[in-house]
Design an enzyme around this catalytic site. Structure first.
Site, PDB file in Angstrom:
ATOM      1  N   HIS A  62      65.040  15.557 -20.055  1.00  0.00           N
ATOM      2  CA  HIS A  62      64.313  15.579 -18.954  1.00  0.00           C
ATOM      3  C   HIS A  62      63.643  16.955 -18.426  1.00  0.00           C
ATOM      4  O   HIS A  62      64.291  17.865 -18.596  1.00  0.00           O
ATOM      5  CB  HIS A  62      65.174  14.869 -17.656  1.00  0.00           C
ATOM      6  CG  HIS A  62      65.804  13.695 -18.016  1.00  0.00           C
ATOM      7  ND1 HIS A  62      67.236  13.677 -17.605  1.00  0.00           N
ATOM      8  CD2 HIS A  62      65.434  12.413 -18.377  1.00  0.00           C
ATOM      9  CE1 HIS A  62      67.587  12.389 -18.021  1.00  0.00           C
ATOM     10  NE2 HIS A  62      66.539  11.928 -18.304  1.00  0.00           N
ATOM     11  N   LYS A  72      66.674  25.543 -13.866  1.00  0.00           N
ATOM     12  CA  LYS A  72      67.933  25.147 -13.523  1.00  0.00           C
ATOM     13  C   LYS A  72      69.077  25.783 -13.706  1.00  0.00           C
ATOM     14  O   LYS A  72      69.024  26.469 -14.680  1.00  0.00           O
ATOM     15  CB  LYS A  72      68.415  23.626 -14.217  1.00  0.00           C
ATOM     16  CG  LYS A  72      67.244  22.753 -13.694  1.00  0.00           C
ATOM     17  CD  LYS A  72      67.587  21.351 -14.727  1.00  0.00           C
ATOM     18  CE  LYS A  72      66.580  20.211 -14.254  1.00  0.00           C
ATOM     19  NZ  LYS A  72      66.787  18.937 -15.079  1.00  0.00           N
ATOM     20  N   TYR A 132      74.151  21.007 -10.733  1.00  0.00           N
ATOM     21  CA  TYR A 132      73.026  22.284 -11.069  1.00  0.00           C
ATOM     22  C   TYR A 132      72.228  22.321  -9.832  1.00  0.00           C
ATOM     23  O   TYR A 132      72.054  21.733  -8.925  1.00  0.00           O
ATOM     24  CB  TYR A 132      72.217  21.705 -12.165  1.00  0.00           C
ATOM     25  CG  TYR A 132      71.562  20.213 -12.375  1.00  0.00           C
ATOM     26  CD1 TYR A 132      69.998  20.047 -11.742  1.00  0.00           C
ATOM     27  CD2 TYR A 132      72.246  19.056 -12.320  1.00  0.00           C
ATOM     28  CE1 TYR A 132      69.521  19.008 -11.572  1.00  0.00           C
ATOM     29  CE2 TYR A 132      71.531  17.850 -12.072  1.00  0.00           C
ATOM     30  CZ  TYR A 132      70.404  17.975 -11.958  1.00  0.00           C
ATOM     31  OH  TYR A 132      69.647  16.794 -11.889  1.00  0.00           O
ATOM     32  N   ASP A 170      66.204   6.188 -20.197  1.00  0.00           N
ATOM     33  CA  ASP A 170      66.113   7.324 -21.305  1.00  0.00           C
ATOM     34  C   ASP A 170      65.907   6.581 -22.514  1.00  0.00           C
ATOM     35  O   ASP A 170      65.533   7.428 -23.528  1.00  0.00           O
ATOM     36  CB  ASP A 170      67.495   8.094 -21.133  1.00  0.00           C
ATOM     37  CG  ASP A 170      67.499   8.962 -19.770  1.00  0.00           C
ATOM     38  OD1 ASP A 170      66.436   9.072 -19.144  1.00  0.00           O
ATOM     39  OD2 ASP A 170      68.463   9.493 -19.741  1.00  0.00           O
TER      40      ASP A 170
END
Length: 181
Positions: A62, A72, A132, A170
């Protein structure tokens, strides 16, 4: 804390300094001033996310594009994962290359992934809690993805194909070649 730049410029593995004694341990998991000094740029995180997954889950690959691109800082609170970052910066000498590192609740390593990268992870332990920070807010219209088993990327997720659990969303992501960059 020690920061080591990976082969992908701007992408760092961070290892905390851990203080242990008979009571247990203590470490500073994040300090904005130290973090920015270690990676050599200012990053302001605005959102924290956490997920819980079972063995075999692959959450990948992603990213967000344009003004909603995200950096991130990822880590595992409990369990073991293979964490993957792919360089999507077209002007980068490592465009299309990836790194895969093991993050665990025990090794307490973190991975800083700058803007312009795709990200994903696979769960190797019975369960894993993944945490995250993001430096930009999620924007659905700016999301992109790449199918986890793209043969041109040849990512080793550390799982046998019959062990994987991938969301329907996904499973229909495009290949790297056809991704919206």
């Amino acid at each position: 804390m020690i920061a080591t730049e990976t082969k992908l410029k701007g992408c760092f593995v961070l290892e905390p300094t851990i203080f242990k004694d008979e009571r247990g341990y203590f470490f500073e998991s994040y300090n904005q001033n130290k973090f920015n000094e270690l990676i050599g740029k200012e990053v302001n995180f605005v959102q924290d996310n956490q997920s819980f997954s079972t063995k075999g889950v692959i959450r990948a690959l992603h990213y967000q594009i344009g003004k909603y691109a995200q950096a991130k800082l990822v880590r595992v609170l409990q369990g073991k994962v293979i964490d993957v970052a792919i360089d999507l910066r077209k002007d980068s000498v490592t465009f299309g290359e990836h790194i895969a590192i093991e993050l665990t609740g025990e090794n307490r390593k973190q991975l800083y992934i700058p803007r312009g990268f795709a990200h994903g992870f696979s769960v190797l332990s019975d369960t894993a809690t993944f945490f995250y920070k993001c430096d930009n807010f999620y924007n659905k219209a700016s999301e992109g993805g790449i199918i986890f088993n793209d043969q041109s990327l040849n990512i080793d997720w550390g799982l046998l194909s019959d062990q994987t659990k991938v969301s329907e969303k996904d499973m229909i992501l495009p290949t790297f070649e056809n991704a919206r960059l």
